[in-house]
Enzyme design. Structure first.
Site, PDB file in Angstrom:
ATOM      1  N   ASP A 104      33.553  -1.066  13.553  1.00  0.00           N
ATOM      2  CA  ASP A 104      32.890  -2.005  14.449  1.00  0.00           C
ATOM      3  C   ASP A 104      33.905  -2.783  15.287  1.00  0.00           C
ATOM      4  OD1 ASP A 104      30.395  -1.287  13.509  1.00  0.00           O
ATOM      5  OD2 ASP A 104      30.324  -2.874  12.009  1.00  0.00           O
ATOM      6  N   HIS A 256      32.629   4.082   9.427  1.00  0.00           N
ATOM      7  CA  HIS A 256      31.296   4.430   8.935  1.00  0.00           C
ATOM      8  C   HIS A 256      30.485   5.109  10.034  1.00  0.00           C
ATOM      9  CE1 HIS A 256      30.793   0.494  10.867  1.00  0.00           C
ATOM     10  NE2 HIS A 256      29.534   0.855  11.095  1.00  0.00           N
ATOM     11  N   ARG A 271      22.068  -7.034  11.362  1.00  0.00           N
ATOM     12  CA  ARG A 271      23.491  -7.014  11.068  1.00  0.00           C
ATOM     13  C   ARG A 271      24.144  -8.325  11.497  1.00  0.00           C
ATOM     14  NH1 ARG A 271      26.782  -3.558  14.833  1.00  0.00           N
ATOM     15  NH2 ARG A 271      27.361  -5.544  15.737  1.00  0.00           N
TER      16      ARG A 271
END
Length: 281
Positions: A104, A256, A271
């Site tokens: 991220d 991921h 999230r």
């Protein structure tokens, strides 16, 4: 490590653990938080079942581990500081199969420290998330390869794989504004975790466009190898979502991807991301 306030059960032979014995909707005492943090650093990805949280409680839990990521070019849930909605079908419905392995916010000068993902509605038997252990990927390389990679810089670009989708979603003016706000960032191919001191690879298929100061053919060959190497099954941990499940992972040493095998069935996640306080080194 022995934990007194939480129960921790490893989920694979290399990383990932299921944590029980806490209610994430409640304020946690320092001893319990300390154990959660220790388990997070040890296992890299923590999983929790049967947790019911409001958006504010979700933020409160994540805030124990750093400053929350606030809205930028992506909006947050109304009335919250940093709850990002991931809903399918919805904003991300198109081209979701292109969302492959990533860390991220790797395209930022200071990428995300961690993320807390909360399942509100998930398709039964589908829509898993898979993580890869980038410590293990680095440590499995030969000493010669580790030495070679140690001085290299990877360029991470949010638009590298998603140019067409971003142009369609944001329009030319919106895309130009996003590029001004979020230009590509260079980070070391091998980074050192600021808390554990361990080294890990820091490249991913979705974000890493090329290796700085290499010819395109050289860069492509090296990155293709690193992408294959880092995501082999021995380094993976997979989580089957259920309603009110939570995953809390360390972006500094994992990558991921979601498994989009659920067609048009509904999947709704919230999230909350945690900002880091220093660039990768």
């Amino acid at each position: 490590m022995t934990y007194e306030h939480i129960s921790v059960r490893p989920t694979t032979g290399t990383f990932g653990a299921t944590v029980s014995g806490i209610d994430m909707s409640q304020s946690l005492d320092e001893a319990t938080l300390g154990e959660v943090r220790s388990a997070w650093l040890e296992y890299q990805v923590l999983f929790f079942r049967d947790q019911e949280m409001t958006p504010r409680q979700h933020e409160d839990f994540a805030a124990n581990f750093g400053e929350l990521t606030k809205a930028g070019f992506m909006p947050t849930l109304e009335g919250t500081t940093g709850v990002f909605v991931q809903e399918y079908p919805g904003l991300y419905s198109r081209d979701v199969t292109d969302i492959t392995w990533h860390c991220d916010a790797a395209f930022l000068p200071v990428p995300s420290r961690g993320s807390v993902l909360y399942a509100l509605d998930v398709p039964e038997g589908a829509g898993d998330t898979v993580w890869a252990n980038m410590y293990a990927a680095y440590e499995d390389l030969s000493a010669s390869m580790q030495s070679f990679l140690s001085g290299l810089t990877a360029v991470n670009d949010n638009a590298y794989r998603n140019l067409e989708t971003l142009l369609e979603r944001l329009g030319p003016e919106g895309f130009a504004q996003m590029r001004k706000m979020l230009p590509p960032s260079g980070h070391p191919v091998v980074r050192t975790h600021p808390e554990t001191g361990r080294k890990s690879l820091f490249v991913s298929e979705l974000m890493t466009s090329h290796i700085k100061d290499m010819k395109p053919e050289e860069s492509r060959m090296l990155l293709d190898f690193l992408f294959r190497h880092s995501t082999q099954p021995e380094f993976q941990c997979r989580f089957a979502w259920e309603k009110h499940s939570v995953a809390f992972w360390d972006n500094r040493c994992t990558i991921h991807k979601g498994v989009f095998d659920f067609g048009d069935r509904h999947r709704l996640m919230h999230r909350v991301s945690i900002d880091d306080d220093r660039p990768p080194v």
